[in-house]
Design a protein around this motif. Sequence first.
Motif, short mmCIF file in Angstrom:
data_model
loop_
_atom_site.label_atom_id
_atom_site.label_comp_id
_atom_site.label_asym_id
_atom_site.label_seq_id
_atom_site.Cartn_x
_atom_site.Cartn_y
_atom_site.Cartn_z
N THR A 100 5.55 -4.99 3.46
CA THR A 100 5.31 -5.70 4.71
C THR A 100 5.93 -7.08 4.69
O THR A 100 5.70 -7.87 3.77
CB THR A 100 3.80 -5.82 4.99
OG1 THR A 100 3.22 -4.51 4.99
CG2 THR A 100 3.55 -6.47 6.35
N ALA A 101 6.72 -7.39 5.73
CA ALA A 101 7.36 -8.69 5.86
C ALA A 101 6.37 -9.69 6.44
O ALA A 101 5.38 -9.31 7.08
CB ALA A 101 8.57 -8.58 6.77
N PRO A 102 6.61 -10.99 6.26
CA PRO A 102 5.74 -12.01 6.85
C PRO A 102 5.61 -11.87 8.36
O PRO A 102 4.59 -12.24 8.94
CB PRO A 102 6.43 -13.33 6.47
CG PRO A 102 7.17 -13.01 5.21
CD PRO A 102 7.65 -11.59 5.40
N SER A 103 6.64 -11.33 9.02
CA SER A 103 6.61 -11.14 10.46
C SER A 103 5.65 -10.05 10.89
O SER A 103 5.30 -9.94 12.06
CB SER A 103 8.01 -10.79 10.97
OG SER A 103 8.42 -9.54 10.43
N GLY A 104 5.24 -9.21 9.93
CA GLY A 104 4.39 -8.07 10.24
C GLY A 104 5.13 -6.75 10.27
O GLY A 104 4.51 -5.69 10.34
N ASN A 105 6.46 -6.80 10.22
CA ASN A 105 7.24 -5.57 10.20
C ASN A 105 6.95 -4.79 8.92
O ASN A 105 6.83 -5.38 7.85
CB ASN A 105 8.73 -5.87 10.29
CG ASN A 105 9.10 -6.53 11.61
OD1 ASN A 105 8.37 -6.44 12.59
ND2 ASN A 105 10.23 -7.23 11.63
N VAL A 106 6.84 -3.48 9.05
CA VAL A 106 6.45 -2.64 7.92
C VAL A 106 7.59 -1.69 7.56
O VAL A 106 8.15 -1.00 8.42
CB VAL A 106 5.19 -1.81 8.27
CG1 VAL A 106 4.81 -0.93 7.08
CG2 VAL A 106 4.03 -2.73 8.64
N TYR A 107 7.91 -1.65 6.26
CA TYR A 107 8.98 -0.82 5.72
C TYR A 107 8.36 0.28 4.88
O TYR A 107 7.68 0.01 3.89
CB TYR A 107 9.93 -1.65 4.86
CG TYR A 107 10.59 -2.79 5.61
CD1 TYR A 107 11.89 -2.68 6.09
CD2 TYR A 107 9.90 -3.99 5.84
CE1 TYR A 107 12.50 -3.72 6.78
CE2 TYR A 107 10.50 -5.03 6.54
CZ TYR A 107 11.79 -4.89 7.00
OH TYR A 107 12.38 -5.92 7.68
N ALA A 108 8.57 1.53 5.28
CA ALA A 108 8.01 2.68 4.55
C ALA A 108 9.14 3.46 3.90
O ALA A 108 10.09 3.89 4.57
CB ALA A 108 7.22 3.57 5.50
N ARG A 109 9.04 3.65 2.58
CA ARG A 109 10.10 4.35 1.82
C ARG A 109 9.82 5.84 1.85
O ARG A 109 9.02 6.37 1.09
CB ARG A 109 10.14 3.81 0.40
CG ARG A 109 11.06 4.54 -0.56
CD ARG A 109 12.52 4.49 -0.13
NE ARG A 109 13.41 4.74 -1.24
CZ ARG A 109 13.78 5.95 -1.66
NH1 ARG A 109 13.33 7.03 -1.06
NH2 ARG A 109 14.60 6.09 -2.70
N GLU A 110 10.50 6.53 2.76
CA GLU A 110 10.39 7.98 2.82
C GLU A 110 11.46 8.60 1.93
O GLU A 110 12.31 7.90 1.38
CB GLU A 110 10.49 8.45 4.27
CG GLU A 110 9.36 7.92 5.14
CD GLU A 110 9.30 8.58 6.51
OE1 GLU A 110 9.91 9.66 6.69
OE2 GLU A 110 8.62 8.03 7.40
N GLY A 120 0.81 -1.21 0.00
CA GLY A 120 0.00 0.00 0.00
C GLY A 120 0.84 1.25 0.00
O GLY A 120 2.06 1.21 -0.19
N THR A 121 0.16 2.37 0.20
CA THR A 121 0.81 3.67 0.25
C THR A 121 0.33 4.41 1.48
O THR A 121 -0.89 4.49 1.73
CB THR A 121 0.49 4.51 -1.00
OG1 THR A 121 0.90 3.78 -2.17
CG2 THR A 121 1.22 5.83 -0.97
N ARG A 122 1.25 4.90 2.27
CA ARG A 122 0.88 5.62 3.48
C ARG A 122 0.28 6.97 3.13
O ARG A 122 0.43 7.46 2.01
CB ARG A 122 2.13 5.79 4.37
CG ARG A 122 1.85 5.94 5.84
CD ARG A 122 3.10 5.76 6.66
NE ARG A 122 4.14 6.75 6.34
CZ ARG A 122 5.35 6.75 6.89
NH1 ARG A 122 5.67 5.82 7.76
NH2 ARG A 122 6.24 7.66 6.55
N GLY A 123 -0.38 7.58 4.08
CA GLY A 123 -1.05 8.86 3.83
C GLY A 123 -0.12 9.95 3.33
O GLY A 123 -0.55 10.85 2.61
#
Length: 208
Positions: free
Chosen positions: A188-198, A178-181
């Motif tokens: 998103t990794a299988p573990s649930g960790n989320v990586y946002a490209r700023e 997805g795309t953040r606001g």
Amino acid sequence: MIVTVRKGNSGSAVKAAQVQLNRYGAGLAVDGAFGDGTDAKVRGFQSSHGLDADGVVGPDTWRALVTGSSGGTGGGGGLLTHTQASSIFRSASITWSSSGNCSNRYSSSCTSFDGLRQASADGAVGLRRSSGCALNITGGTETGHASGTYSHWNGYKLDFGLSSCLSNYITGTFPRTGTRGDGAALYTAPSGNVYARESSHWDVTFLN
């Protein structure tokens, strides 16, 4: 995810273990050599914390050293001091930097690890190991970041400086979700960790 060390080993991970042991009065020389003295102190520490006194500094012993508790936190909620987290990162060859070259949590120009969750520190070490990329942390728990439950201040997030190695690893390993606001692309990794490209870094939320 943490480097395991035992008698006969040497190097930065052993130094990190010696630093942690000295917090409990071990009185060791921080020389990076895992000899008889360090072995004895490790076994004594393990015995006093209800761990198998095998002299091996593995995940459970590291957790006890940095949190003071032999039990897991369930949700990875054990909080670290800046010194404790720095030792973990240094042992994994993870660097950090700030515009103010400081670690005061209450200054937005600093990079601080005070209040960082154990799970976030473990996650950073895991990212370093799995990606094989050099990692430089540019944002920790200091003030100045967005608020919220899963925030920098609450110990869930770390910012990592951009590199082609890290970007290629994240985008090539995890699905875009997805795309953040604010327009940041989310992976998103299988573990649930989320990586946002700023624009200037990767903002990583360690949920597990």
